[in-house]
Design a protein around this motif. Sequence first.
Motif, PDB file in Angstrom:
ATOM      1  N   LYS A 109     -28.556  33.918 -33.449  1.00  0.00           N
ATOM      2  CA  LYS A 109     -28.877  33.815 -32.003  1.00  0.00           C
ATOM      3  C   LYS A 109     -28.247  34.992 -31.123  1.00  0.00           C
ATOM      4  CE  LYS A 109     -27.426  30.185 -28.790  1.00  0.00           C
ATOM      5  NZ  LYS A 109     -26.685  28.917 -28.416  1.00  0.00           N
ATOM      6  N   LEU A 110     -27.273  35.714 -31.947  1.00  0.00           N
ATOM      7  CA  LEU A 110     -26.501  36.774 -31.263  1.00  0.00           C
ATOM      8  C   LEU A 110     -27.789  37.976 -31.068  1.00  0.00           C
ATOM      9  CD1 LEU A 110     -24.221  38.469 -29.885  1.00  0.00           C
ATOM     10  CD2 LEU A 110     -23.688  38.878 -32.309  1.00  0.00           C
ATOM     11  N   MET A 111     -28.411  38.112 -32.201  1.00  0.00           N
ATOM     12  CA  MET A 111     -29.370  38.908 -32.155  1.00  0.00           C
ATOM     13  C   MET A 111     -30.581  38.879 -31.124  1.00  0.00           C
ATOM     14  SD  MET A 111     -28.387  41.608 -33.732  1.00  0.00           S
ATOM     15  CE  MET A 111     -29.961  42.579 -33.780  1.00  0.00           C
ATOM     16  N   SER A 112     -30.681  37.396 -30.969  1.00  0.00           N
ATOM     17  CA  SER A 112     -31.874  37.292 -30.135  1.00  0.00           C
ATOM     18  C   SER A 112     -31.471  37.422 -28.555  1.00  0.00           C
ATOM     19  CB  SER A 112     -32.096  35.818 -30.143  1.00  0.00           C
ATOM     20  OG  SER A 112     -31.147  34.811 -29.790  1.00  0.00           O
ATOM     21  N   TYR A 113     -30.148  37.505 -28.402  1.00  0.00           N
ATOM     22  CA  TYR A 113     -29.364  37.785 -26.981  1.00  0.00           C
ATOM     23  C   TYR A 113     -29.505  39.460 -27.129  1.00  0.00           C
ATOM     24  CZ  TYR A 113     -27.877  33.449 -25.181  1.00  0.00           C
ATOM     25  OH  TYR A 113     -27.839  32.095 -24.944  1.00  0.00           O
ATOM     26  N   LEU A 114     -29.348  40.133 -27.781  1.00  0.00           N
ATOM     27  CA  LEU A 114     -29.153  41.506 -28.086  1.00  0.00           C
ATOM     28  C   LEU A 114     -30.511  42.445 -28.039  1.00  0.00           C
ATOM     29  CD1 LEU A 114     -25.814  42.195 -29.963  1.00  0.00           C
ATOM     30  CD2 LEU A 114     -26.149  42.266 -27.521  1.00  0.00           C
ATOM     31  N   LEU A 115     -31.677  41.805 -28.648  1.00  0.00           N
ATOM     32  CA  LEU A 115     -32.607  42.404 -29.063  1.00  0.00           C
ATOM     33  C   LEU A 115     -33.478  43.092 -27.415  1.00  0.00           C
ATOM     34  CD1 LEU A 115     -34.622  43.440 -31.041  1.00  0.00           C
ATOM     35  CD2 LEU A 115     -35.907  41.343 -30.874  1.00  0.00           C
ATOM     36  N   PRO A 116     -33.484  42.173 -26.629  1.00  0.00           N
ATOM     37  CA  PRO A 116     -34.095  42.873 -25.465  1.00  0.00           C
ATOM     38  C   PRO A 116     -33.109  44.159 -25.000  1.00  0.00           C
ATOM     39  CG  PRO A 116     -33.863  40.538 -25.129  1.00  0.00           C
ATOM     40  CD  PRO A 116     -33.142  40.895 -26.459  1.00  0.00           C
ATOM     41  N   GLY A 117     -31.779  43.981 -24.966  1.00  0.00           N
ATOM     42  CA  GLY A 117     -31.026  45.216 -24.584  1.00  0.00           C
ATOM     43  C   GLY A 117     -31.318  46.473 -25.335  1.00  0.00           C
ATOM     44  N   PHE A 118     -31.590  46.103 -26.885  1.00  0.00           N
ATOM     45  CA  PHE A 118     -31.809  47.575 -27.586  1.00  0.00           C
ATOM     46  C   PHE A 118     -33.090  47.869 -27.219  1.00  0.00           C
ATOM     47  CE2 PHE A 118     -28.807  45.580 -30.804  1.00  0.00           C
ATOM     48  CZ  PHE A 118     -27.604  46.255 -30.328  1.00  0.00           C
ATOM     49  N   ILE A 138     -23.824  43.015 -21.225  1.00  0.00           N
ATOM     50  CA  ILE A 138     -23.994  41.713 -20.602  1.00  0.00           C
ATOM     51  C   ILE A 138     -24.588  40.711 -21.497  1.00  0.00           C
ATOM     52  CG2 ILE A 138     -25.134  40.731 -18.668  1.00  0.00           C
ATOM     53  CD1 ILE A 138     -23.147  42.375 -17.905  1.00  0.00           C
ATOM     54  N   PRO A 139     -25.393  41.016 -22.294  1.00  0.00           N
ATOM     55  CA  PRO A 139     -26.122  39.718 -23.346  1.00  0.00           C
ATOM     56  C   PRO A 139     -25.051  39.410 -24.257  1.00  0.00           C
ATOM     57  CG  PRO A 139     -27.732  41.658 -23.096  1.00  0.00           C
ATOM     58  CD  PRO A 139     -26.570  42.194 -22.306  1.00  0.00           C
ATOM     59  N   ALA A 140     -24.224  40.340 -24.768  1.00  0.00           N
ATOM     60  CA  ALA A 140     -23.213  39.966 -25.599  1.00  0.00           C
ATOM     61  C   ALA A 140     -22.056  38.974 -24.868  1.00  0.00           C
ATOM     62  CB  ALA A 140     -22.399  41.158 -26.177  1.00  0.00           C
ATOM     63  N   LEU A 141     -21.712  39.304 -23.732  1.00  0.00           N
ATOM     64  CA  LEU A 141     -20.902  38.590 -23.015  1.00  0.00           C
ATOM     65  C   LEU A 141     -21.408  36.953 -22.582  1.00  0.00           C
ATOM     66  CD1 LEU A 141     -19.308  41.016 -20.433  1.00  0.00           C
ATOM     67  CD2 LEU A 141     -18.260  39.993 -22.361  1.00  0.00           C
ATOM     68  N   VAL A 142     -22.802  36.757 -22.459  1.00  0.00           N
ATOM     69  CA  VAL A 142     -23.517  35.688 -22.075  1.00  0.00           C
ATOM     70  C   VAL A 142     -23.428  35.111 -23.257  1.00  0.00           C
ATOM     71  CG1 VAL A 142     -25.625  34.668 -21.510  1.00  0.00           C
ATOM     72  CG2 VAL A 142     -24.705  36.585 -20.115  1.00  0.00           C
ATOM     73  N   PHE A 154     -21.183  35.275 -26.057  1.00  0.00           N
ATOM     74  CA  PHE A 154     -19.822  34.693 -26.411  1.00  0.00           C
ATOM     75  C   PHE A 154     -19.124  33.775 -25.288  1.00  0.00           C
ATOM     76  CE2 PHE A 154     -19.858  38.438 -29.276  1.00  0.00           C
ATOM     77  CZ  PHE A 154     -19.646  37.602 -30.135  1.00  0.00           C
ATOM     78  N   LEU A 155     -19.795  33.632 -24.015  1.00  0.00           N
ATOM     79  CA  LEU A 155     -19.178  32.636 -23.171  1.00  0.00           C
ATOM     80  C   LEU A 155     -20.068  31.600 -23.370  1.00  0.00           C
ATOM     81  CD1 LEU A 155     -19.096  34.760 -19.898  1.00  0.00           C
ATOM     82  CD2 LEU A 155     -17.257  33.941 -21.373  1.00  0.00           C
ATOM     83  N   ILE A 193     -17.081  28.023 -33.354  1.00  0.00           N
ATOM     84  CA  ILE A 193     -18.117  27.037 -33.199  1.00  0.00           C
ATOM     85  C   ILE A 193     -18.969  27.143 -34.189  1.00  0.00           C
ATOM     86  CG2 ILE A 193     -19.547  25.587 -31.592  1.00  0.00           C
ATOM     87  CD1 ILE A 193     -17.865  25.987 -29.294  1.00  0.00           C
ATOM     88  N   SER A 194     -19.204  26.271 -34.964  1.00  0.00           N
ATOM     89  CA  SER A 194     -20.300  26.444 -35.815  1.00  0.00           C
ATOM     90  C   SER A 194     -21.582  25.337 -35.349  1.00  0.00           C
ATOM     91  CB  SER A 194     -19.932  25.898 -37.379  1.00  0.00           C
ATOM     92  OG  SER A 194     -21.084  26.089 -38.191  1.00  0.00           O
TER      93      SER A 194
END
Length: 66
Positions: A3-12, A50-54, A56-57, A63-64
Motif C-alpha cells: 500500500k505504501l508503494m501505491s501511494y508513493l509511485l505517482p510521486g516518483f 505528501i503521499p507518505a504523510l497521507v 501514515f495518517l 496496525i496490521s
Amino acid sequence: MNKLMSYLLPGFLVVAVLSLAKSFFLSPDVATAGWFVTFYFVACVVAVIIPALVYFLRTPPGISHK
C-alpha cells in the motif's frame, strides 16, 4: 505492490518526469534559474512527502491489515 508503494509511485513518476524535462527539454539558463531550482525542489519534496504523510495518517504504525 504494498500500500505504501501505491501511494508513493505517482510521486516518483512526477519526479522522473520533472528530471527528464529538466535534462532534455529546458535550456540551461532556465534549469539553473533560482525560481526553477526552488520550484524543482519543492515539487520533488511535495510529490514524495505528501503521499507518505497521507499513507501514515490513514494507516498508523502498528496496525496490521492482513
